[in-house]
Design an enzyme around this catalytic site. Sequence first.
Site, PDB file in Angstrom:
ATOM      1  N   LYS A  96      64.074  48.858  74.039  1.00 29.71           N
ATOM      2  CA  LYS A  96      64.523  47.501  74.373  1.00 29.71           C
ATOM      3  C   LYS A  96      63.375  46.571  74.757  1.00 29.71           C
ATOM      4  O   LYS A  96      63.439  45.371  74.533  1.00 29.71           O
ATOM      5  CB  LYS A  96      65.553  47.537  75.501  1.00 29.71           C
ATOM      6  CG  LYS A  96      66.931  47.960  75.032  1.00 29.71           C
ATOM      7  CD  LYS A  96      68.001  47.607  76.065  1.00 29.71           C
ATOM      8  CE  LYS A  96      69.383  47.963  75.556  1.00 29.71           C
ATOM      9  NZ  LYS A  96      69.604  49.432  75.542  1.00 29.71           N
ATOM     10  N   GLU A 118      72.721  38.820  80.718  1.00 26.56           N
ATOM     11  CA  GLU A 118      73.672  39.672  81.415  1.00 26.56           C
ATOM     12  C   GLU A 118      73.256  41.114  81.151  1.00 26.56           C
ATOM     13  O   GLU A 118      72.471  41.394  80.250  1.00 26.56           O
ATOM     14  CB  GLU A 118      75.089  39.454  80.894  1.00 26.56           C
ATOM     15  CG  GLU A 118      75.366  40.051  79.513  1.00 26.56           C
ATOM     16  CD  GLU A 118      74.702  39.279  78.381  1.00 26.56           C
ATOM     17  OE1 GLU A 118      74.481  38.064  78.552  1.00 26.56           O
ATOM     18  OE2 GLU A 118      74.383  39.902  77.344  1.00 26.56           O
ATOM     19  N   SER A 383      65.495  56.566  70.502  1.00 31.50           N
ATOM     20  CA  SER A 383      65.408  55.229  71.107  1.00 31.50           C
ATOM     21  C   SER A 383      64.956  55.224  72.558  1.00 31.50           C
ATOM     22  O   SER A 383      64.398  54.241  73.026  1.00 31.50           O
ATOM     23  CB  SER A 383      66.751  54.511  70.970  1.00 31.50           C
ATOM     24  OG  SER A 383      67.799  55.307  71.489  1.00 31.50           O
TER      25      SER A 383
HETATM   26  C1  LIG Z   1      70.603  50.047  74.723  1.00 28.41           C
HETATM   27  C2  LIG Z   1      70.208  51.317  74.111  1.00 28.41           C
HETATM   28  C3  LIG Z   1      70.667  51.695  72.826  1.00 28.41           C
HETATM   29  C4  LIG Z   1      71.642  50.888  72.027  1.00 28.41           C
HETATM   30  O1  LIG Z   1      71.228  49.618  71.670  1.00 28.41           O
HETATM   31  P1  LIG Z   1      70.899  49.166  70.170  1.00 28.41           P
HETATM   32  O2  LIG Z   1      70.786  47.697  70.271  1.00 28.41           O
HETATM   33  O3  LIG Z   1      72.026  49.616  69.291  1.00 28.41           O
HETATM   34  O4  LIG Z   1      69.629  49.823  69.779  1.00 28.41           O
HETATM   35  C5  LIG Z   1      70.203  52.882  72.285  1.00 28.41           C
HETATM   36  N1  LIG Z   1      69.358  53.675  72.964  1.00 28.41           N
HETATM   37  C6  LIG Z   1      68.890  53.365  74.191  1.00 28.41           C
HETATM   38  C7  LIG Z   1      67.961  54.300  74.866  1.00 28.41           C
HETATM   39  C8  LIG Z   1      69.302  52.177  74.813  1.00 28.41           C
HETATM   40  O5  LIG Z   1      68.851  51.870  76.034  1.00 28.41           O
END
Ligand SMILES: *Cc1c(COP(=O)(O)O)cnc(C)c1O
Length: 405
Positions: A96, A118, A383
């Site tokens: 993010k 938010e 992610s």
């Molecule tokens: C917020 C988040 C996601 C999901 O958000 P996307 O916008 O779909 O990428 C996925 N993995 C992690 C670790 C997150 O914090």
Amino acid sequence: MDYRTYLRYHPDENGYFGEYGGAFLTEELKDAMAEITEAYHTIAQSAQFVNELRRIRKDFQGRPTPVYHCERLSRVNGGAQIYLKREDLNHSGAHKLNHCMGECLLAKYMGKKKVIAETGAGQHGVALAMAAAFFGLECDIYMGEVDIAKQGPNVTRMKILGTRVVPVTHGLKTLKEAVDAAFEAYAREYEDAIYCIGSCLGPHPFPLMVRDFQMVVGQEMREQFRDMMGHEPDVVCACVGGGSNSLGTFVPFLDSAVELYGVEPLGKGDALGDHAASMKHGTPGIMHGFNSIMLKDENGEPAPVYSIASGLDYPSVGPEHAYLRSLGRVQYDAVSDEEAVRAFFALSKYEGIIPALESSHAVAFAMKKAKEMKTGSILVTLSGRGDKDVDYVVEHYGFGEQFQL
Ligand SMILES: *Cc1c(COP(=O)(O)O)cnc(C)c1O
């Protein structure tokens, strides 16, 4: 077609990806969005902006993040080789921050003093708080009172970083009310502030901006994998909440022959309310300022959603995903809580990497797909890291003995 040519026409000048996207706004927000769109098309394309962002990514975020071959997991799983793009090693522990740094750099170039957003589970709030601290911007995060009570550690992090966490006390006191409150604040303060969204969602130009800032993930991993192996992977996958880590991953592969898979949360099962698998069970509709595929209740309102991974429980999906599916270029699958937790323990035990529960969905899909494929390679975007999830997982699943890994 080169993916850079795709970028030139997607979205179109009104923010549409085919029939999806657009900007459904109240009058007072139209000017504010027009200002951001204009700034994005001029300032954010300047050499100075691009170079500054590149330097920040290297020196502050620690990019590029590595691509890693999961040898032991691949061996015990039996099948294709699994590789990870390690966004868990990006500063803050997740992807993010990639778009939050871009959004705050744009705010700085636009002469804004404050960023507004938010947050639900608090992940976007923390990433934006970090970016705001880096740039010396004020930061107001609107958060439902119920979420504030549930997400103590993230609230504490935001406050340490100098952010003002504004409790939202009406309605159900969760994300939906927080979104409304943040937009109201933005309409009041847009002379001095910019709104920063947390995924590839919302009215134009946000799905465009967030995708572009996240594309660093896919660009890096395509090049890194090619350097490592001398060819492309067979399959690339990523988890889909709103769709930012996945679109950042997929778009730089659009001009390849690689099979692309988005992985949604199936939660406890297929009944409405038990999952957040918008692509699997949703229908076309308009919410939160854009046209996409969404999960609706009997009144056509956004349906209640659920996933063990709070970052994935959103009743819609970024418009570009809806478009890429309609072209048949990206396929979507859904993974249950149970399968995600099993993958969480498998990656921890066999590779020494504790993944976020969101990312565990992509790992679970990769493990399933690798078995089917038998040979070849799967490159997964991991992610984020799972430190935030360990207490919850252990409380509900112990140390994972039941999965017999
Ligand atoms: C917020 C988040 C996601 C999901 O958000 P996307 O916008 O779909 O990428 C996925 N993995 C992690 C670790 C997150 O914090």
